[in-house]
Write a protein that holds these residues in place. Structure first.
Motif, PDB file in Angstrom:
ATOM      1  N   ASN A 213       0.831  -1.218   0.000  1.00 37.45           N
ATOM      2  CA  ASN A 213       0.000   0.000   0.000  1.00 37.45           C
ATOM      3  C   ASN A 213       0.860   1.261   0.000  1.00 37.45           C
ATOM      4  OD1 ASN A 213      -2.355  -1.502   0.017  1.00 37.45           O
ATOM      5  ND2 ASN A 213      -2.474  -1.569   2.271  1.00 37.45           N
ATOM      6  N   ALA A 217       0.648   4.093  -2.604  1.00 41.91           N
ATOM      7  CA  ALA A 217       0.436   5.487  -2.189  1.00 41.91           C
ATOM      8  C   ALA A 217       1.479   6.409  -2.819  1.00 41.91           C
ATOM      9  CB  ALA A 217       0.471   5.577  -0.665  1.00 41.91           C
ATOM     10  N   GLY A 476      -5.394  13.718   1.063  1.00 47.76           N
ATOM     11  CA  GLY A 476      -5.853  12.435   1.622  1.00 47.76           C
ATOM     12  C   GLY A 476      -4.823  11.331   1.453  1.00 47.76           C
ATOM     13  N   VAL A 477      -4.187  11.285   0.261  1.00 46.31           N
ATOM     14  CA  VAL A 477      -3.205  10.225  -0.005  1.00 46.31           C
ATOM     15  C   VAL A 477      -1.971  10.412   0.872  1.00 46.31           C
ATOM     16  CG1 VAL A 477      -1.652   9.275  -1.739  1.00 46.31           C
ATOM     17  CG2 VAL A 477      -4.013   9.777  -2.345  1.00 46.31           C
ATOM     18  N   ALA A 480      -2.814   9.294   4.341  1.00 47.78           N
ATOM     19  CA  ALA A 480      -2.841   7.820   4.381  1.00 47.78           C
ATOM     20  C   ALA A 480      -1.428   7.252   4.311  1.00 47.78           C
ATOM     21  CB  ALA A 480      -3.685   7.278   3.227  1.00 47.78           C
ATOM     22  N   TYR A 481      -0.566   7.900   3.486  1.00 46.89           N
ATOM     23  CA  TYR A 481       0.823   7.435   3.333  1.00 46.89           C
ATOM     24  C   TYR A 481       1.580   7.522   4.662  1.00 46.89           C
ATOM     25  CZ  TYR A 481       5.710   7.487   1.799  1.00 46.89           C
ATOM     26  OH  TYR A 481       7.042   7.229   1.667  1.00 46.89           O
ATOM     27  N   ALA A 483       0.210   7.635   7.595  1.00 41.76           N
ATOM     28  CA  ALA A 483      -0.390   6.664   8.529  1.00 41.76           C
ATOM     29  C   ALA A 483       0.160   5.254   8.286  1.00 41.76           C
ATOM     30  CB  ALA A 483      -1.914   6.664   8.371  1.00 41.76           C
ATOM     31  N   LEU A 484       0.355   4.928   6.998  1.00 41.31           N
ATOM     32  CA  LEU A 484       0.919   3.627   6.666  1.00 41.31           C
ATOM     33  C   LEU A 484       2.355   3.497   7.161  1.00 41.31           C
ATOM     34  CD1 LEU A 484      -0.449   3.120   3.046  1.00 41.31           C
ATOM     35  CD2 LEU A 484      -1.070   1.798   5.060  1.00 41.31           C
TER      36      LEU A 484
END
Length: 598
Positions: A213, A217, A476-477, A480-481, A483-484
């Motif tokens: 992911n 991302a 948003g990406v 998320a990146y 967070a990953l």
């Protein structure tokens, strides 16, 4: 050569001539024998007692079985003789018997094919003869019974003492096992290991997904940034003029509408392509395969841990069994009656009683295998088989884990490829949607501009909604990146913590399993020892009650009525015959002597 004729009448004449001498010698011999028999030789009386020796009803390995020959030799025991002399006062006058005299007075015999001992005693006094032999037989039976039961008692005390210590040791190891089972927590540790391994496997699987992911991302961020750079934040009617430069307003409107229709067709085609891909895609199947193989690897790892523990246990069992085996004899010799053997006893029942009596006192010495030795050998063999089985299974489990891990890597690789294709299709779809929205907005702008002529010439500025949409997507990406990345860091830390904890737990569980295995071996060995001593105590108790009549007097002696010697008639007869022969010899000797002189 002249043959001399023997004239019988000459011999008869010699006997008749010398008959006086013959009769004189004959009378002297007879009278002397009579005087010696009646007045010189003392009468000798004989009495006998019979002792019955019974076979032990219970064969006890702790107590030596005494044969009838041994009993025969024990009758002339010095202690018995001394006690006999004190009891009957044989040393005092008028008897004045010494132990040496007793030895000469007694004879012992064992009637053929019987379990009887016959004691014969000869003495000059009939009452004393009876008293001596009966007292002797009684003292012998009492003394040997006492010796036998003293030996039984001694063996009983020794075995009971061993049983007491064995029981104490058995209870101590039993308490240790109970305490260990209460505090060892091996099941809890095993469950915790399984749980931690499952968590680690899930974390590793999740980590692989997160890495995938993250790469996706990154690609999305680059794509969005590329699209944002290709977009302008502001658009004006001057751009529109440049777009439709050389075209009439209606031509420009028709051009935009045609482009809008083409964009719609491209978008619909891409949606159809995405739909077909989803129908043919293996993503869901691969997800299930990855989850299934991950669970199989976890199960195989758990089995691998259990097999390593079992191997250590079997190795410990083999070492202990070999140590015990070195302390045991492979065989031992048993002495038993022929009647104690089932097969021989059955054969004896088929023969005559006379033949059976001949076999009654036969003893069989058999060399038999030590059951404990055989049991230990079987335990070593079984443990060796189990060890080989576990080692073979470990090799198979490791091979299965390697195969599954290779297949899992292939599945994850294929999954990532499929996922990347899906992501690219979705990104292309979003790009076409963006183009469609842009053209639609431009179409709306043209429609608005066509409302009146003034708006067509007025420069109108407005914010490009596609740029704003891309900007929002980028935010948003990126979130998320990040967070990953945070989750990836946390998963790695969790994996390290769980791995360290699992290693410590495995070490602790192995130690506890080895302790438990050792306790089980000690419990089994002490239990066997306790049962052996307990059976021996029960055998001795049965021996105490069952062997009361092992040795008893079958018949006592009666006071003899007549002496067995001297045999007066026989003595006189023998003396008369001898005197007659001597008289005849003397007669012929004198006759030949006279002839020789003349």
């Amino acid at each position: 050569m002249e043959e001399e004729e023997i004239d019988l009448r000459e011999y008869i004449n010699v006997l008749l001539k010398r008959k006086g001498i013959i009769i004189l010698i004959f009378l002297i011999a007879v009278i002397t024998a009579a005087l010696v028999s009646f007045f010189y030789l003392k009468p000798v009386y004989e009495a006998n007692a019979v002792i019955a020796v019974s076979k032990p009803k219970i064969i006890n390995s702790l107590i030596d079985e005494i044969s009838i020959e041994d009993y025969k030799n024990l009758i002339k025991d010095v202690e018995i003789e001394e006690e006999l002399m004190q009891k009957i006062n044989l040393e005092k006058p008028p008897t004045g018997v010494t132990p040496y005299d007793l030895e000469r007075m007694i004879t012992i015999e064992i009637p053929k094919d019987t379990n009887l001992i016959k004691i014969n005693l000869q003495a000059e006094n009939p009452k004393l003869t009876k008293d001596i032999i009966n007292t002797w037989a009684t003292l012998f039976v009492e003394k040997n019974k006492k010796l036998y039961f003293d030996e039984v008692k001694k063996a009983k005390i020794g075995v009971e003492d061993k049983l007491k210590h064995a029981e104490q040791d058995f209870f101590e190891i039993e308490e240790k096992m109970i305490e260990f089972n209460e505090t060892g927590n091996t099941d809890v540790i095993g469950k915790e290991i399984t749980e931690k391994l499952n968590n680690n496997t899930r974390n590793e699987s999740r980590l692989v997904d997160i890495k995938t992911n993250i790469e996706i991302a990154k690609a999305n961020i680059e794509e969005i940034e590329f699209q944002m750079n290709s977009q302008k934040k502001l658009i004006s009617s001057s751009d529109l003029n440049r777009l439709i430069e050389g075209m009439s307003f209606n031509e420009a409107k028709n051009f935009i509408e045609n482009q809008l229709e083409l964009a719609l067709q491209n978008l619909q085609a891409k949606e159809e392509e995405l739909k077909i891909f989803n129908q043919k895609s293996k993503i869901s199947l691969l997800e299930k395969e990855i989850e299934s193989k991950t669970n199989q690897i976890v199960n195989f790892n758990n089995r691998l841990i259990n097999l390593k523990i079992l191997i250590e246990q079997e190795k410990a069992k083999i070492r202990t069994a070999k140590a015990q085996l070195n302390e045991q004899e492979k065989t031992f010799v048993l002495t038993k009656s022929i009647y104690d053997d089932a097969s021989l006893n059955q054969l004896i029942s088929e023969i005559s009683e006379e033949d059976a009596l001949l076999l009654k006192n036969l003893k069989l010495k058999s060399e038999e295998l030590n059951s404990l030795y055989i049991n230990l050998e079987e335990r070593i063999i079984n443990s060796g088989i189990n060890l080989e089985t576990y080692q073979t299974e470990i090799a198979q489990v490791i091979e299965n884990i390697d195969i599954l891990e290779n297949e899992l890597q292939k599945d994850k690789k294929e999954f990532n490829v499929e996922k990347l294709k899906l992501t690219n299709l979705e990104r292309e779809k979003k790009a076409l949607e963006s183009i469609y929205v842009m053209l639609d907005n431009k179409s709306k702008e043209i429609n608005i501009a066509s409302a009146n002529a003034e708006n067509q010439e007025k420069i109108i500025q407005f914010t490009n909604p596609e740029y704003l949409s891309l900007q929002n997507q980028l935010i948003g990406v990126v979130i998320a990146y990040k967070a990953l990345l945070g989750e990836e860091k946390q998963l790695k830390e969790n994996i390290d913590v769980y791995s360290e904890r699992v290693g410590n737990l495995k070490k602790e569980l192995t130690e506890k399993k080895l302790i438990l295995s050792q306790l089980n071996r000690e419990y089994s060995a002490k239990g066997i020892l306790y049962n052996i001593f307990y059976k021996q105590v029960e055998e001795i108790r049965l021996t105490e009650t069952a062997e009361v009549d092992l040795l008893k007097i079958a018949s006592l002696a009666y006071e003899p009525r007549a002496p067995i010697k001297p045999n007066k008639k026989l003595n006189i007869t023998i003396a008369g015959v001898l005197g007659l022969f001597v008289g005849i010899f003397v007669a012929f000797f004198l006759e030949f002597w006279e002839k020789g002189k003349s």
